[in-house]
Design a protein around this motif. Structure first.
Motif, PDB file in Angstrom:
ATOM      1  N   PHE A   1       0.827  -1.207   0.000  1.00 21.97           N
ATOM      2  CA  PHE A   1       0.000   0.000   0.000  1.00 21.97           C
ATOM      3  C   PHE A   1       0.867   1.265   0.000  1.00 21.97           C
ATOM      4  O   PHE A   1       1.885   1.306   0.692  1.00 21.97           O
TER       5      PHE A   1
ATOM      6  N   THR B   1      -4.728 -11.233  -3.753  1.00 20.03           N
ATOM      7  CA  THR B   1      -3.579 -10.496  -3.211  1.00 20.03           C
ATOM      8  C   THR B   1      -2.593 -11.502  -2.611  1.00 20.03           C
ATOM      9  O   THR B   1      -2.944 -12.659  -2.386  1.00 20.03           O
TER      10      THR B   1
ATOM     11  N   ARG C   1      -7.927   5.160  -6.017  1.00 21.95           N
ATOM     12  CA  ARG C   1      -7.943   4.541  -7.357  1.00 21.95           C
ATOM     13  C   ARG C   1      -6.719   4.968  -8.165  1.00 21.95           C
ATOM     14  O   ARG C   1      -6.144   4.175  -8.908  1.00 21.95           O
TER      15      ARG C   1
ATOM     16  N   ALA D   1      -3.344   3.363  -6.238  1.00 21.60           N
ATOM     17  CA  ALA D   1      -3.267   1.893  -6.191  1.00 21.60           C
ATOM     18  C   ALA D   1      -3.234   1.272  -7.589  1.00 21.60           C
ATOM     19  O   ALA D   1      -2.924   0.085  -7.717  1.00 21.60           O
ATOM     20  N   ASP D   2      -3.512   2.058  -8.594  1.00 21.06           N
ATOM     21  CA  ASP D   2      -3.528   1.534  -9.968  1.00 21.06           C
ATOM     22  C   ASP D   2      -2.144   0.960 -10.321  1.00 21.06           C
ATOM     23  O   ASP D   2      -1.153   1.682 -10.353  1.00 21.06           O
ATOM     24  N   ARG D   3      -2.095  -0.336 -10.584  1.00 21.55           N
ATOM     25  CA  ARG D   3      -0.798  -0.991 -10.874  1.00 21.55           C
ATOM     26  C   ARG D   3      -0.185  -0.509 -12.184  1.00 21.55           C
ATOM     27  O   ARG D   3       0.993  -0.730 -12.434  1.00 21.55           O
TER      28      ARG D   3
ATOM     29  N   ASN E   1      -9.868   0.228  -0.549  1.00 21.26           N
ATOM     30  CA  ASN E   1      -9.449  -0.777  -1.520  1.00 21.26           C
ATOM     31  C   ASN E   1      -9.041  -0.106  -2.836  1.00 21.26           C
ATOM     32  O   ASN E   1      -9.329   1.079  -3.061  1.00 21.26           O
ATOM     33  N   SER E   2      -8.428  -0.883  -3.729  1.00 19.22           N
ATOM     34  CA  SER E   2      -7.961  -0.280  -4.984  1.00 19.22           C
ATOM     35  C   SER E   2      -9.119   0.188  -5.871  1.00 19.22           C
ATOM     36  O   SER E   2      -8.924   1.012  -6.751  1.00 19.22           O
TER      37      SER E   2
ATOM     38  N   VAL F   1     -10.459  -5.683  -4.682  1.00 19.89           N
ATOM     39  CA  VAL F   1      -9.069  -5.757  -5.125  1.00 19.89           C
ATOM     40  C   VAL F   1      -8.862  -6.935  -6.087  1.00 19.89           C
ATOM     41  O   VAL F   1      -8.415  -6.775  -7.220  1.00 19.89           O
TER      42      VAL F   1
ATOM     43  N   ASP G   1      -2.351  -2.578  -3.282  1.00 19.64           N
ATOM     44  CA  ASP G   1      -3.612  -3.288  -3.084  1.00 19.64           C
ATOM     45  C   ASP G   1      -4.686  -2.350  -2.526  1.00 19.64           C
ATOM     46  O   ASP G   1      -5.810  -2.793  -2.257  1.00 19.64           O
ATOM     47  N   GLY G   2      -4.330  -1.088  -2.306  1.00 21.28           N
ATOM     48  CA  GLY G   2      -5.282  -0.124  -1.764  1.00 21.28           C
ATOM     49  C   GLY G   2      -4.502   1.068  -1.244  1.00 21.28           C
ATOM     50  O   GLY G   2      -3.310   1.237  -1.564  1.00 21.28           O
TER      51      GLY G   2
END
Ligand SMILES: N[C@@H](CCC[C@H](N)C(=O)O)C(=O)O
Length: 317
Positions: free
Chosen positions: A18, A224, A38, A41-43, A70-71, A221, A50-51
């Protein structure tokens, strides 16, 4: 205020990672924080996670508070891997080593613990009591209390135990985790069907002697590396159903490493695990576009990262 700049620490608890912001002096609305979650956490963006975790002000008997998003931007009642990281930031900010932390709908105790391995910053958290009132989530169509029972609307023959930590968890004990099946059931819950409007976290759990291995599809999510509240719910479910013993030490293994757990007969669950700093940074977020912009990294915590990697590698053998 369309573009906001945040200082943060990128951290993880048992591989559940996180960005963590000290938000005690920040004034954003819930909708704006959801947009920040959002974005950060956006990969596919510069941070990923994960958030999002927020360290908040204390109140009454609480030294500080935690907000976990959360994401997908939804706010969870708790996050027990994240709580250890928030605890560490709160300890460092206030110069203390134990606290009572206000969560969304509950409260948890945290204390700095003996290191799980040399160089691994470790926090013991005690949360609960674990609850069995699934009708309150709500979860319709399987009775008020679900213990080793089929959940008919889920469309699975597996036996589940429904545990609130207080976030909602569906736990099933399996001989061997089937990830594809877990993901499929996770997606059923993510769709927020009429019988489960607030969704749920879903875990497949292997009993390994006196220990557990837990794999979780998290609400908001997806899969994880680990989920602290799922590990707590799984340990509680294992004791409730007689698979493991109350008050005994339980090592809960996960894809990201492990935590040490203990379940008391009053349904309070303790987890002792890492709160690892990976790097610190400053980033801008465009709130309207929900996009992270310029990122400046201020330094990596190489020694901590290596200390945790040693323990996680040993745990996965
Ligand atoms: N990973 C967390 C739980 C995060 C919240 C969860 N996805 C939910 O929506 O309930 C943990 O470590 O507990």
């Amino acid at each position: 205020m369309d573009v906001v700049q945040f200082d943060f620490v990128k951290c993880h608890g048992s591989g559940n990672d996180f960005p963590l912001i000290d938000a005690r002096a920040l004034d954003l609305s819930a909708a704006e924080w959801a947009a920040v979650a959002r974005a950060l956490a956006d990969r596919r963006g510069p941070v990923g996670g994960d958030g999002l975790l927020l360290l908040g002000q204390g109140a009454e008997n609480h030294q500080f508070s935690m907000v976990m998003l959360n994401s997908d931007g939804s706010e969870a009642e708790t996050c027990l891997n994240g709580l250890r990281c928030v605890a560490r930031l709160g300890f460092e900010a206030l110069g203390i080593e134990a606290a009572q932390v206000k969560l969304k709908t509950s409260s948890a105790a945290v204390v700095r613990d003996a290191e799980l391995a040399p160089g691994v910053y470790t926090v013991r958290e005690t949360a609960g009591p674990a609850g069995l009132d699934a009708a309150a989530w709500p979860l319709h169509g399987a009775g008020a209390r679900i213990v080793d029972a089929v959940v008919p609307p889920l469309g699975s023959e597996r036996l589940f135990t429904a545990v609130a930590m207080p976030n909602p968890h569906l736990v099933t004990f399996v001989d061997c985790v089937d990830e594809a099946e877990l993901v499929a059931l996770g997606h059923v819950c993510e769709a927020a069907p009429d019988w489960l409007p607030n969704r749920a976290n879903v875990s497949f759990v292997e009993v390994r002697g006196a220990d557990l291995f837990v794999r979780t599809f998290e609400r908001g999510v997806g899969l994880t590396d680990s989920c602290g509240s799922a590990m707590a719910a799984s340990a509680f479910a294992a004791c409730l159903t007689g698979r493991l013993a109350y008050d005994a030490p339980i090592t809960v293994f996960n894809k990201g490493g492990l935590v040490r757990a203990q379940v008391a007969r009053d349904a309070m669950v303790s987890l002792s695990g890492n709160a690892t700093w990976e790097w610190r940074g400053t980033v801008t977020v465009d709130l309207a576009a929900e996009r992270a912009g310029e990122l400046v990294v201020h330094g990596h915590a190489d020694a901590e990262i290596a200390a945790w990697a040693g323990l996680a590698d040993a745990a996965s053998r």
